[in-house]
Design a protein around this motif. Structure first.
Motif, short mmCIF file in Angstrom:
data_model
loop_
_atom_site.label_atom_id
_atom_site.label_comp_id
_atom_site.label_asym_id
_atom_site.label_seq_id
_atom_site.Cartn_x
_atom_site.Cartn_y
_atom_site.Cartn_z
N SER A 1 0.41 -12.62 -1.72
CA SER A 1 -0.58 -13.21 -0.83
C SER A 1 -2.00 -13.00 -1.35
O SER A 1 -2.81 -13.94 -1.40
CB SER A 1 -0.45 -12.59 0.57
OG SER A 1 -1.49 -13.03 1.42
N HIS A 2 -2.31 -11.79 -1.73
CA HIS A 2 -3.64 -11.49 -2.25
C HIS A 2 -3.93 -12.30 -3.50
O HIS A 2 -5.05 -12.81 -3.69
CB HIS A 2 -3.78 -10.00 -2.54
CG HIS A 2 -5.09 -9.62 -3.15
ND1 HIS A 2 -5.26 -9.51 -4.52
CD2 HIS A 2 -6.29 -9.34 -2.60
CE1 HIS A 2 -6.51 -9.17 -4.77
NE2 HIS A 2 -7.16 -9.06 -3.63
N ALA B 1 2.23 -10.45 5.33
CA ALA B 1 2.22 -9.24 4.53
C ALA B 1 1.71 -8.04 5.32
O ALA B 1 2.35 -6.97 5.35
CB ALA B 1 1.36 -9.46 3.29
N GLU B 2 0.56 -8.20 5.96
CA GLU B 2 -0.05 -7.06 6.65
C GLU B 2 0.74 -6.64 7.88
O GLU B 2 0.81 -5.45 8.20
CB GLU B 2 -1.50 -7.40 7.01
CG GLU B 2 -2.39 -7.50 5.78
CD GLU B 2 -3.77 -8.03 6.09
OE1 GLU B 2 -4.15 -8.06 7.29
OE2 GLU B 2 -4.49 -8.41 5.14
N HIS C 1 -7.67 -4.81 0.17
CA HIS C 1 -6.32 -5.37 0.25
C HIS C 1 -5.31 -4.59 -0.60
O HIS C 1 -4.14 -4.46 -0.22
CB HIS C 1 -6.34 -6.84 -0.18
CG HIS C 1 -6.91 -7.74 0.87
ND1 HIS C 1 -8.20 -8.19 0.83
CD2 HIS C 1 -6.37 -8.26 2.00
CE1 HIS C 1 -8.44 -8.96 1.88
NE2 HIS C 1 -7.35 -9.02 2.60
N GLY D 1 -1.27 -13.75 4.42
CA GLY D 1 -1.85 -12.43 4.66
C GLY D 1 -1.35 -11.79 5.92
O GLY D 1 -1.16 -10.56 5.98
N TYR E 1 -3.96 -1.60 1.27
CA TYR E 1 -2.80 -1.82 2.13
C TYR E 1 -1.49 -1.56 1.38
O TYR E 1 -0.53 -1.02 1.93
CB TYR E 1 -2.79 -3.26 2.67
CG TYR E 1 -3.89 -3.55 3.66
CD1 TYR E 1 -4.11 -2.75 4.76
CD2 TYR E 1 -4.71 -4.67 3.48
CE1 TYR E 1 -5.11 -3.03 5.67
CE2 TYR E 1 -5.73 -4.96 4.39
CZ TYR E 1 -5.92 -4.13 5.48
OH TYR E 1 -6.92 -4.41 6.38
N GLN F 1 2.27 -8.67 0.02
CA GLN F 1 0.81 -8.57 -0.06
C GLN F 1 0.31 -8.86 -1.48
O GLN F 1 -0.75 -9.48 -1.65
CB GLN F 1 0.36 -7.18 0.39
CG GLN F 1 -1.13 -6.90 0.24
CD GLN F 1 -1.98 -7.60 1.29
OE1 GLN F 1 -1.57 -8.58 1.90
NE2 GLN F 1 -3.18 -7.10 1.50
#
Length: 495
Positions: free
Chosen positions: A343-344, A402-403, A309, A399, A312, A340
């Motif tokens: 989120s992570h 973000a991704e 992660h 996630g 990314y 991200q």
């Protein structure tokens, strides 16, 4: 206001450390009370935040500190740092709630984690390189004692490896900061001044060396391939809350340093290194996912997904340095990178707290020791499923938001970023495989008689996952906060 948020946990830590006769229950509830107060103060900060018209800092404070080197106590927040300040408050409060029944030296544990909270808050608010470095190093010390003192298995060895790796990285970071200071005219450690001046813009060789030192220090803390080897043992042997804070907050110190310091202060060097950074990001995405897929230990599996992660984020910030491409795509990539980080932090902290439940109940993280956990522990199975789907980027969770931004922006800048997309598929495979082994089929091994989630475990994990869901369904408040700062960073990199 901002200084109160930074130093309130430290003051509480000192008070708890000095109160030797304090009952354990009082210490645990005092810890939760302080983190709750921090959460309220940060909420006030977020509610009162308005993006400055000049794209600068809000809630800014500056005091004379080390005038001989033009270093000051300078703190402030913007759309890059405020989301991480809020994330820090949420994760530490969740950890305090999770630890309400902690029986191993709870007063010392509370004091240590309050100290750690101050270092994290201070780093994300710091606007001076020496202040940033101070909090960066103190966080290493705090996490060393968290792993060694409350971990299990080979915790002492893992804590030592963590300390030596990350401390070596911090020395490289210090060398880079000194290089920036010496290049500035007049010499200064003030981050906004360095960003405005871009002192190494006319010296490509010196810029490459200084950026290399800064990148090394931040890459070790992130961590990226090949500087990640300290991470799996540190997570495996740390306590549940130690892993939650390490993955949820401390790893973000490295990625935050990219967007706060390295990119805007050394734009030409960042442009020159952009393809290297992007390539390392793609490798980290694929390597982290594939190695996580091969794990039989659930905690090591989650640890390797952090490498994936954080990869990314590197893909996004690397793409942001490709200035020949459109600014809008690169701004989207940087916005996705900061999203991200948030989120992570939420999802992985929840996953590590859930993994800690396994060890608390049975003393094992091995997937082979369990089977059919869904029957005796349906709430645990449900929460783990939600966390797993959130981590693999299912729509409806943070996630995915973000991704999606990272890939849309990065691929918009270069088709090379497409190589990282298979990482999502491998992540889905590893979580589904782990879920099948742990929760489906007949109840066997240590799963028999496994107690379900208790309120002190359910509430903290539930709050973290609920916030991920809220960001996934209603992302615009967070994105509106981040986007102006991302636009500013991309503009500075493009100079």
């Amino acid at each position: 206001m901002l200084s109160l948020i930074v130093f309130l946990p430290l003051a509480a830590a000192v008070a708890l450390a000095a109160a030797r006769g304090l009952p354990d229950a009082v210490a645990r509830w005092a810890w939760l009370g302080v983190t709750g107060a921090e959460l309220v103060l940060v909420g006030v900060l977020v509610a009162g935040y308005d993006t400055p018209a000049d794209g600068g800092l809000a809630w800014e404070e500056r005091l004379r500190w080390i005038p001989s080197v033009n270093s000051s106590y300078h703190v402030g927040v913007d759309g890059l740092s405020l989301p991480l300040v809020a994330l820090t408050a949420v994760v530490f409060c969740a950890c305090a709630g999770y630890s309400l029944k902690e029986g191993r030296r709870p007063r010392a544990l509370a004091a240590l984690f309050l100290f750690l909270q101050s270092t994290c808050m201070g780093l994300f608010a710091a606007q001076d390189l020496i202040l940033f470095f101070l909090f960066f190093d103190l966080s290493i010390v705090g996490m060393y004692f968290a792993i060694a003192g409350w971990g299990h298995g080979g915790a002492a060895r893992s804590a030592l490896k963590f300390f030596l790796y990350t401390f070596l990285g911090s020395l490289a970071l210090l060398v880079g900061f000194i290089g920036l200071y010496l290049a500035a005219d007049p010499h200064t450690f003030d981050i906004p001044q360095l960003v405005a001046a871009a002192p190494l813009a006319d010296d490509a060789v010196a810029g490459a060396w200084v950026l290399g030192a800064v990148l090394l220090g931040l890459a070790v803390k992130t961590p990226t391939v090949p500087f990640h080897t300290w991470l799996p043992p540190a997570h495996t042997d740390a306590s549940a809350i130690g892993s939650a804070v390490l993955a949820g907050i401390l790893l973000k110190m490295g990625t935050y340093g990219f967007v706060r310091i390295a990119m805007p202060a050394m734009p030409e060097a960042w442009q020159a290194w952009a393809w290297v950074i992007l390539t390392v990001g793609v490798v980290s995405v694929l390597y982290g996912a594939l190695v996580a897929l091969a794990q039989s230990d659930v905690k090591r599996m989650i640890a390797y997904t952090s490498v994936n992660h954080m990869g990314y984020v590197l893909v996004a910030v690397g793409a942001a340095g490709l200035v020949a491409e459109g600014a809008e795509a690169r701004e989207l990539a940087v916005t996705g990178a900061v999203t991200q980080m948030v989120s992570h932090g939420l999802i992985t902290a929840a996953l590590f707290l859930l993994a800690g439940v396994l060890h608390d109940r049975t003393g094992s993280y091995a997937m082979a020791d369990y089977g059919g956990l869904a029957a005796p522990a349906p709430r645990y199975a449900g929460f783990f499923a939600v966390a797993a789907f959130a981590s693999l980027g299912l729509p409806g969770f943070s996630g995915f938001v973000a991704e999606f931004q990272i890939f849309a922006g990065s691929i918009g800048a270069t088709w090379f970023a497409v190589l990282a997309v298979p990482g999502i598929l491998v992540t889905a495979a590893l979580f589904l495989r782990a879920y099948q082994r742990l929760f489906t089929g007949p109840t066997t091994g240590r799963a028999e008689g496994f107690p379900d989630l208790r309120p002190r475990e359910l509430v903290p994990v539930g709050v973290l996952l609920l916030l991920s869901l809220l960001i996934g369904v209603l992302p615009w408040p967070l994105l509106d906060l981040i986007a102006p700062a991302a636009e500013t960073v991309v503009g500075l990199v493009s100079r």
